[in-house]
Scaffold this motif. Structure first.
Motif, mmCIF file in Angstrom:
data_model
loop_
_atom_site.group_PDB
_atom_site.id
_atom_site.type_symbol
_atom_site.label_atom_id
_atom_site.label_comp_id
_atom_site.label_asym_id
_atom_site.label_seq_id
_atom_site.Cartn_x
_atom_site.Cartn_y
_atom_site.Cartn_z
ATOM 1 N N LEU A 8 0.831 -1.205 0.000
ATOM 2 C CA LEU A 8 0.000 0.000 0.000
ATOM 3 C C LEU A 8 0.861 1.248 0.000
ATOM 4 C CD1 LEU A 8 -2.788 -0.895 2.610
ATOM 5 C CD2 LEU A 8 -2.993 -0.805 0.123
ATOM 6 N N PRO A 9 0.513 2.263 -0.772
ATOM 7 C CA PRO A 9 1.232 3.545 -0.684
ATOM 8 C C PRO A 9 0.945 4.223 0.638
ATOM 9 C CG PRO A 9 -0.652 3.744 -2.153
ATOM 10 C CD PRO A 9 -0.551 2.290 -1.786
ATOM 11 N N GLU A 10 1.737 5.192 0.972
ATOM 12 C CA GLU A 10 1.585 5.880 2.250
ATOM 13 C C GLU A 10 0.243 6.616 2.306
ATOM 14 O OE1 GLU A 10 3.883 9.269 4.946
ATOM 15 O OE2 GLU A 10 4.702 8.632 3.014
ATOM 16 N N GLY A 11 -0.482 6.418 3.390
ATOM 17 C CA GLY A 11 -1.763 7.078 3.601
ATOM 18 C C GLY A 11 -2.955 6.310 3.074
ATOM 19 N N ALA A 12 -2.726 5.224 2.344
ATOM 20 C CA ALA A 12 -3.840 4.452 1.783
ATOM 21 C C ALA A 12 -4.490 3.607 2.871
ATOM 22 C CB ALA A 12 -3.349 3.560 0.651
ATOM 23 N N TYR A 13 -5.793 3.418 2.756
ATOM 24 C CA TYR A 13 -6.528 2.605 3.716
ATOM 25 C C TYR A 13 -6.472 1.141 3.299
ATOM 26 C CZ TYR A 13 -8.582 7.119 4.992
ATOM 27 O OH TYR A 13 -8.772 8.423 5.377
ATOM 28 N N PRO A 14 -6.233 0.247 4.235
ATOM 29 C CA PRO A 14 -6.266 -1.179 3.881
ATOM 30 C C PRO A 14 -7.675 -1.610 3.510
ATOM 31 C CG PRO A 14 -6.049 -0.890 6.256
ATOM 32 C CD PRO A 14 -5.891 0.474 5.645
ATOM 33 N N CYS A 195 -9.181 5.422 -3.083
ATOM 34 C CA CYS A 195 -8.149 6.108 -3.874
ATOM 35 C C CYS A 195 -7.244 6.995 -3.031
ATOM 36 C CB CYS A 195 -8.800 6.945 -4.967
ATOM 37 S SG CYS A 195 -9.361 5.977 -6.394
ATOM 38 N N VAL A 196 -7.522 7.084 -1.745
ATOM 39 C CA VAL A 196 -6.676 7.905 -0.873
ATOM 40 C C VAL A 196 -5.267 7.319 -0.863
ATOM 41 C CG1 VAL A 196 -6.293 8.672 1.503
ATOM 42 C CG2 VAL A 196 -8.605 8.617 0.555
ATOM 43 N N GLY A 197 -4.276 8.166 -1.100
ATOM 44 C CA GLY A 197 -2.883 7.730 -1.141
ATOM 45 C C GLY A 197 -2.397 7.373 -2.526
ATOM 46 N N TYR A 198 -3.305 7.291 -3.493
ATOM 47 C CA TYR A 198 -2.929 6.964 -4.871
ATOM 48 C C TYR A 198 -2.921 8.228 -5.726
ATOM 49 C CZ TYR A 198 -3.416 1.978 -3.885
ATOM 50 O OH TYR A 198 -3.259 0.713 -3.370
ATOM 51 N N GLU A 199 -2.066 8.236 -6.733
ATOM 52 C CA GLU A 199 -1.957 9.362 -7.643
ATOM 53 C C GLU A 199 -3.077 9.299 -8.682
ATOM 54 O OE1 GLU A 199 0.177 11.825 -7.399
ATOM 55 O OE2 GLU A 199 1.225 10.953 -5.670
#
Length: 468
Positions: A8-14, A195-199
């Motif tokens: 997971l990228p930083e800040g993304a929710y599992p 999409c939180v943490g994704y570009e």
């Protein structure tokens, strides 16, 4: 939707957290919103379809401007309500972790958003067109021919062009997305919780739609705001002019009689024939004699008009009451359509203000919005059929439900074989329930054959047009 926290990228929710917290909303208020919205939309679609059927089966069908405007408004209501009838099935399944009933994909979501936007804009602007039509009839006394040739192209063209512009802007800029509302019109940029943490442009594993989908968010929101704000401003101004015109007519009629509205059309037996002149008599007159003759004829005409107005004062006041009642009836009908508009769309207008201000919308407000916004078609149908129901209730001493059933059956050109019976049979008919009244009827196989809908009853739904 399988993934590990290490990827997971930083800040993304599992995904586990999304399923847990999203499931609480999905099977709670989310499910309630889906059911309430769809039930309201189904009711609205059914009643809008009934309005269309009654217009098409009426005596004049689409032969009047009033019916054509009603048809446009009903089509807009159907287009707006129909996508809401599917219990969120058109929402992409990527949102299944949050939205109850999500079974679609991006194509169905785009279709959902486009049809809703086009239908909403058509419905809003056709209400404006209908009120402007009433304004032309009441205040400016425009004839049907003038309205058909000069005004009606704009009364139809503006709603259609505005609806297409609204729909195409969202289509070109990929603004038909959803973030949890269950429709694909409130999120011009696709930014759901997963999409939180994704570009922008990234597709999270296990999902299909790229994050950050959409562009020109400001254009979409401001254009929507303008489209939502134009109709109420036009409607309020037009109705104020209608009200002022009716009040002025009533004052004029009450003071001088019905003939005062158009004195120039009053002719008496003392008026000279049109085209009568000195040359037609075959004798020559001097200039002084011609002047004297014209002056004398003018005096006689004035006296004749005065006698016509004052000598038949009782008749004038009788006509005055009728004209005043007709104008007021038109105003009441216009006001009823306006109230149907405001009861449904005021919530959306205020919601647009909240969205522009990035304000949180209360849950209770969302429920009110969800229930009422899809139901304008039902309210418009009730306004349309109300004069018929009231007429039947008064003429045949029926209850409101029975009168509604009768109005519906006759409006759809349904043959009720036992309507014109003897007095005991008629009394028995009145004691029937609305369901019995409807089941006792069958659709006539040929238009007008065996129908109990006489001409005066058919014309009732054109009251606002014929009485103006």
């Amino acid at each position: 939707m399988s993934e590990t926290n290490s990827t997971l990228p930083e800040g993304a929710y599992p995904i586990e957290g999304l399923l847990y917290y999203g499931g609480q909303w999905k099977y709670g208020h989310g499910k309630s919103f889906a059911i309430v919205t769809s039930v309201s939309a189904i009711l609205s679609t059914v009643f809008s379809s009934l309005l269309v059927a009654m217009v098409l089966r009426s005596k004049d069908r689409l032969g009047t401007a009033y019916h054509r405007l009603l048809m446009g408004m009903a089509v807009g209501d159907i287009l707006f309500s129909l996508p809401h009838c599917l219990f969120h099935a058109m929402v992409p399944k990527d949102m299944d972790w949050l939205i109850w009933g999500a079974k679609g994909n991006q194509a169905t979501c785009t279709l959902n958003g486009f049809v809703i936007r086009v239908g909403a804009t058509l419905s809003l602007f056709y209400v404006c067109s209908l009120i402007l039509y009433y304004l032309a009839k009441v205040k400016f006394s425009k004839t049907d021919m003038y309205i058909r040739s000069k005004l009606e192209p704009f009364l139809h063209g503006v709603p259609i062009l505005a609806a297409l512009a609204q729909g195409i802007i969202g289509l070109v800029n990929q603004n038909y997305n959803t973030t949890g509302a269950g429709v694909c019109t409130l999120a011009p940029i696709y930014e759901p919780g997963h999409c939180v943490g994704y570009e922008d442009g990234d597709i999270r594993p296990g999902f299909e739609i790229p994050c950050g989908r959409g562009k020109q968010e400001a254009l979409y929101r401001w254009f929507s705001f303008v489209v939502f704000m134009i109709p109420p401003v036009v409607i309020v101004i037009a109705f104020a002019m209608i009200y002022g015109a009716v009040r002025q007519q009533e004052k004029t009629i009450g003071r001088y009689g019905a003939g005062a509205l158009n004195v120039s059309s009053v002719r008496t037996a003392n008026d000279p024939p049109v085209g009568d002149s000195a040359s037609s008599s075959g004798t020559s007159r001097s200039g002084f004699q011609k002047m004297s003759s014209l002056f004398g004829s003018a005096c006689k005409s004035v006296k004749g008009v005065k006698g016509a107005v004052l000598g038949s004062r009782d008749v004038s006041f009788s006509n005055a009451n009728a004209n005043g009642s007709n104008s007021r009836a038109v105003m009441h009908r216009a006001f009823a359509y306006i109230m149907a508009y405001f009861v449904t769309w005021i919530w959306a207008v205020v919601g647009e203000f909240m969205n522009l201000a990035d304000a949180d919308i209360p849950l209770a407000y969302n429920y009110t919005w969800t229930i009422l916004v899809p139901m304008q078609g039902m309210f418009n149908f009730l306004v349309f059929i109300h004069p018929k129901v009231k007429k039947l209730k008064n003429d045949e001493d029926l209850s409101w439900p029975r009168a509604f059933a009768r109005a519906l059956s006759t409006g759809l050109d349904i043959k009720c074989t036992s309507m014109k019976k003897s007095r005991p049979a008629a009394d028995a008919m009145r004691r029937r329930t609305p369901r019995q009244l409807l089941t006792a009827c069958t659709v006539s196989s040929r238009r007008g054959t065996g129908s109990v809908m006489d001409d005066s009853f058919v014309a009732e739904d054109e009251e606002a047009e014929s009485e103006a």
